[in-house]
Write an enzyme that holds these catalytic residues in place. Structure first.
Site, PDB file in Angstrom:
ATOM      1  N   LYS A 102      -0.543   2.020  -9.990  1.00  0.00           N
ATOM      2  CA  LYS A 102      -1.181   2.308  -8.432  1.00  0.00           C
ATOM      3  C   LYS A 102      -1.457   3.744  -8.597  1.00  0.00           C
ATOM      4  O   LYS A 102      -2.263   4.286  -8.190  1.00  0.00           O
ATOM      5  CB  LYS A 102      -0.430   1.826  -7.289  1.00  0.00           C
ATOM      6  CG  LYS A 102      -0.057   0.211  -7.305  1.00  0.00           C
ATOM      7  CD  LYS A 102      -1.343  -0.503  -7.335  1.00  0.00           C
ATOM      8  CE  LYS A 102      -1.006  -2.022  -7.597  1.00  0.00           C
ATOM      9  NZ  LYS A 102      -2.183  -2.868  -8.203  1.00  0.00           N
ATOM     10  N   GLU A 131       2.651   8.456   0.223  1.00  0.00           N
ATOM     11  CA  GLU A 131       1.237   8.460   1.085  1.00  0.00           C
ATOM     12  C   GLU A 131       1.583   8.787   2.477  1.00  0.00           C
ATOM     13  O   GLU A 131       2.696   8.010   3.017  1.00  0.00           O
ATOM     14  CB  GLU A 131       0.425   7.273   0.889  1.00  0.00           C
ATOM     15  CG  GLU A 131      -0.495   7.157  -0.256  1.00  0.00           C
ATOM     16  CD  GLU A 131      -1.191   6.024  -0.326  1.00  0.00           C
ATOM     17  OE1 GLU A 131      -1.248   5.250   0.391  1.00  0.00           O
ATOM     18  OE2 GLU A 131      -1.899   5.757  -1.614  1.00  0.00           O
ATOM     19  N   HIS A 180       2.335  -9.639   3.739  1.00  0.00           N
ATOM     20  CA  HIS A 180       1.292  -9.411   2.872  1.00  0.00           C
ATOM     21  C   HIS A 180       0.821 -10.497   2.030  1.00  0.00           C
ATOM     22  O   HIS A 180       0.276 -10.657   0.991  1.00  0.00           O
ATOM     23  CB  HIS A 180       2.215  -8.465   1.811  1.00  0.00           C
ATOM     24  CG  HIS A 180       2.769  -7.274   2.212  1.00  0.00           C
ATOM     25  ND1 HIS A 180       2.132  -6.370   2.714  1.00  0.00           N
ATOM     26  CD2 HIS A 180       4.062  -6.630   2.238  1.00  0.00           C
ATOM     27  CE1 HIS A 180       2.906  -5.123   3.207  1.00  0.00           C
ATOM     28  NE2 HIS A 180       3.990  -5.467   2.865  1.00  0.00           N
ATOM     29  N   ARG A 211      -9.493  -9.080 -10.630  1.00  0.00           N
ATOM     30  CA  ARG A 211      -9.664 -10.333 -10.877  1.00  0.00           C
ATOM     31  C   ARG A 211     -10.561 -10.893  -9.769  1.00  0.00           C
ATOM     32  O   ARG A 211     -10.959 -10.296  -8.864  1.00  0.00           O
ATOM     33  CB  ARG A 211      -8.370 -11.009 -10.848  1.00  0.00           C
ATOM     34  CG  ARG A 211      -7.702 -10.679  -9.425  1.00  0.00           C
ATOM     35  CD  ARG A 211      -6.551 -11.575  -8.830  1.00  0.00           C
ATOM     36  NE  ARG A 211      -6.425 -11.369  -7.435  1.00  0.00           N
ATOM     37  CZ  ARG A 211      -5.613 -10.309  -7.251  1.00  0.00           C
ATOM     38  NH1 ARG A 211      -5.036  -9.617  -7.789  1.00  0.00           N
ATOM     39  NH2 ARG A 211      -5.451 -10.458  -5.772  1.00  0.00           N
TER      40      ARG A 211
END
Ligand code: MV4
Length: 503
Positions: free
Chosen positions: A116, A201, A236, A293
């Site tokens: 990431k 972040e 999530h 994907r």
């Protein structure tokens, strides 16, 4: 075209891919675990091979065995679906080494987006907006990160480089919390991914999760198919997705779409792919990550664009040009997907296992069900609890919601508990109807009503629906549609009777 494709997956997505192959005239090979001897994907394929025992590690994750089978049966390509081996660089490389086409991106693109921190850095260099935070890909010490944290400001997020799906992520509200939370984030990332690198972040508050579907061929053509709103998640796990997003307009769509194409080009992306963004209340958007994907929620995009994304993936992998140019892409109406999970929404979404004894599928106009289950099939805890995806299309968002309510009423699954009551409640929620929800909605502001009350008075407040639809600029037709349906569409009595009959 390919002569024979091996599908390295199970469940509804394996069935979805087998269907695309069949329509393209390509022979199919399924692989399965001991728990999936009677699975639908095993029945639908031309040839089938046993991988091993039920645990994924001993079956669907056995890259070596899958390649050995592909070589033995003469498959010229492997479709990995989602999950399992779909985003493993080593699997894409092993396919190439065996001279088998991996239906997916190049290993280098999987690697660039899989990390990431690298992804963030790569797309930022290409001019894609990222959330303010740490820069570069070098791993930083805790002291450096603690120093930088004051410049970024609080609240901020510590994110694992190797992460995704919230693993190794920590929200930090004050400077004092930094050292302890850095330690715990690193520990979790180390134990989950064998890599403790983290970055920072700033928190984007009240954001929606909006993702752009792209298609990229081997000839440098990259297009986007608009967005999906996937803000309705719990821990999530996405539960409901829709296309287009009720929050978007055409101008923002073209802007984010163009940025998504740039992000894909920055890693020489080939295949179908998804760029995830956070979009805040003021319509600022920030790159989150890219999924290299096919995604679970691809059908909502297929339904509003009319494009078969899986067939496009196969054509792209074979070296064909994209079948569409950007100007050919027209979004028509609205699509909503409800993920039907074998989970009890009245009991903390506890997974439910057992044999499906009876099942009736919703059908009729504008309804699609992608599933890998049927009566007699056993739901175990070896795999994901998602047993079906119910997707509807409507000319307007209002019609799509009414159609989803109708389809949820028709759906009957006996043998395991499902989250259908959750979806029914959500389809009647004023916040959902008004399109006013963000990524915290399910966890922070939503609770299931008492099931006893529900059976008594599950009557949608149609006047409120009307008001919210009009307030959110739904066109007159959808409002009229809702008004015409002013009656109790509850299925609780019906459901009770039907289930007693089939106990
Ligand atoms: C964020 C965020 C707010 N601000 N990053 C969650 C999983 C991982 N993919 C990234 N995630 C988030 N990153 C910043 N700078 C909020 C989330 C987030 C989230 C994002 C999308 C969908 C659901 C979510 C639920 C909680 C947190």
């Amino acid at each position: 075209m390919f002569k024979k494709i091996l599908v390295a997956n199970r469940g509804e997505i394996a069935v979805r891919i087998l269907r695309a192959c069949r329509e393209l005239g390509i022979e199919t090979v399924a692989v399965y675990s001991e728990a999936d001897r009677n699975a639908l994907h095993v029945r639908y394929a031309d040839e089938v091979y046993l991988l091993g025992p039920a645990p994924s590690r001993e079956s669907y994750l056995r890259a070596d065995k899958i390649i050995e089978i592909a070589l033995k049966c003469g498959a010229d390509a492997i479709h990995p679906g989602y999950g399992f081996l779909a985003e493993r660089k080593s699997f894409a490389e092993a396919c190439a080494d065996a001279n088998i086409t991996f239906i997916g991106p190049k290993p280098s693109a999987i690697a660039a987006m899989g990390d990431k921190m690298t992804a963030r850095n790569t797309v930022a260099a290409a001019g894609v907006p990222v959330v303010p935070g740490t820069e570069g890909t070098g791993s930083m010490s805790n002291d450096e990160l603690i120093n930088i944290s004051t410049k970024i400001g609080f609240p901020l997020l510590i994110k694992a480089s190797a992460g995704g799906g919230g693993k190794g992520m920590r929200e930090v509200n004050t400077f004092e919390e930094m050292p302890a939370l850095l330690e715990s984030a690193r520990r979790e990332a180390e134990s989950s991914f064998g890599d403790g690198s983290v970055y920072l972040e700033k928190v984007v508050e009240g954001a929606r999760h909006i993702e752009i579907q792209i298609l990229a061929d081997q000839h440098g053509n990259v297009i986007h198919l608009g967005e999906r709103d996937c803000s309705l998640q719990r821990r999530h796990q996405k539960l409901i997705e829709e296309a287009p997003s009720p929050f978007m307009d055409e101008e923002l769509r073209q802007k984010i779409g163009g940025v998504a194409v740039k992000a894909a080009k920055s890693v020489d992306y080939i295949n179908a792919g998804t760029i995830e963004f956070l979009v805040d209340k003021d319509r600022n958007f920030f790159f989150l990550e890219m999924n290299t994907r096919l995604q679970v929620e691809h059908p909502v995009t297929e339904v509003v664009t009319g494009i078969d994304i899986v067939a496009e993936q196969i054509r792209i992998a074979r070296g064909r040009q994209l079948s569409y140019k950007q100007e050919d892409i027209v979004l028509r109406g609205n699509a909503i997907e409800c993920r039907i999970n074998a989970e009890d929404p009245y009991n903390g979404f506890l997974p439910s296992t057992g044999r499906i004894t009876h099942s009736l599928l919703p059908t009729g106009p504008g309804v699609r069900v992608d599933t890998g289950i049927y009566p007699g099939f056993e739901i175990t805890s070896f795999y994901d609890p998602m047993i079906a995806k119910l997707i509807v299309w409507g000319e307007t968002r209002g019609q799509a919601i009414l159609r989803m309510r109708r389809a949820l009423e028709e759906y009957r699954i006996v043998g395991v508990r499902t989250n259908i009551p959750f979806h029914q409640t959500m389809m009647n929620s004023h916040r959902f109807m008004g399109g006013q929800y963000d990524t915290r909605f399910v966890e922070d502001r939503f609770s299931m009503p008492d099931p006893e009350d529900e059976r008594e008075k599950h009557i949608p407040d149609i006047a409120a629906v009307f008001a919210t639809l009009v307030a959110h600029q739904e066109n007159q037709r959808s409002a009229e549609f809702v008004m015409r349906n002013e009656r109790d569409t509850s299925n609780w009595k019906w459901m009770g009777r039907w289930e007693r009959m089939h106990r």
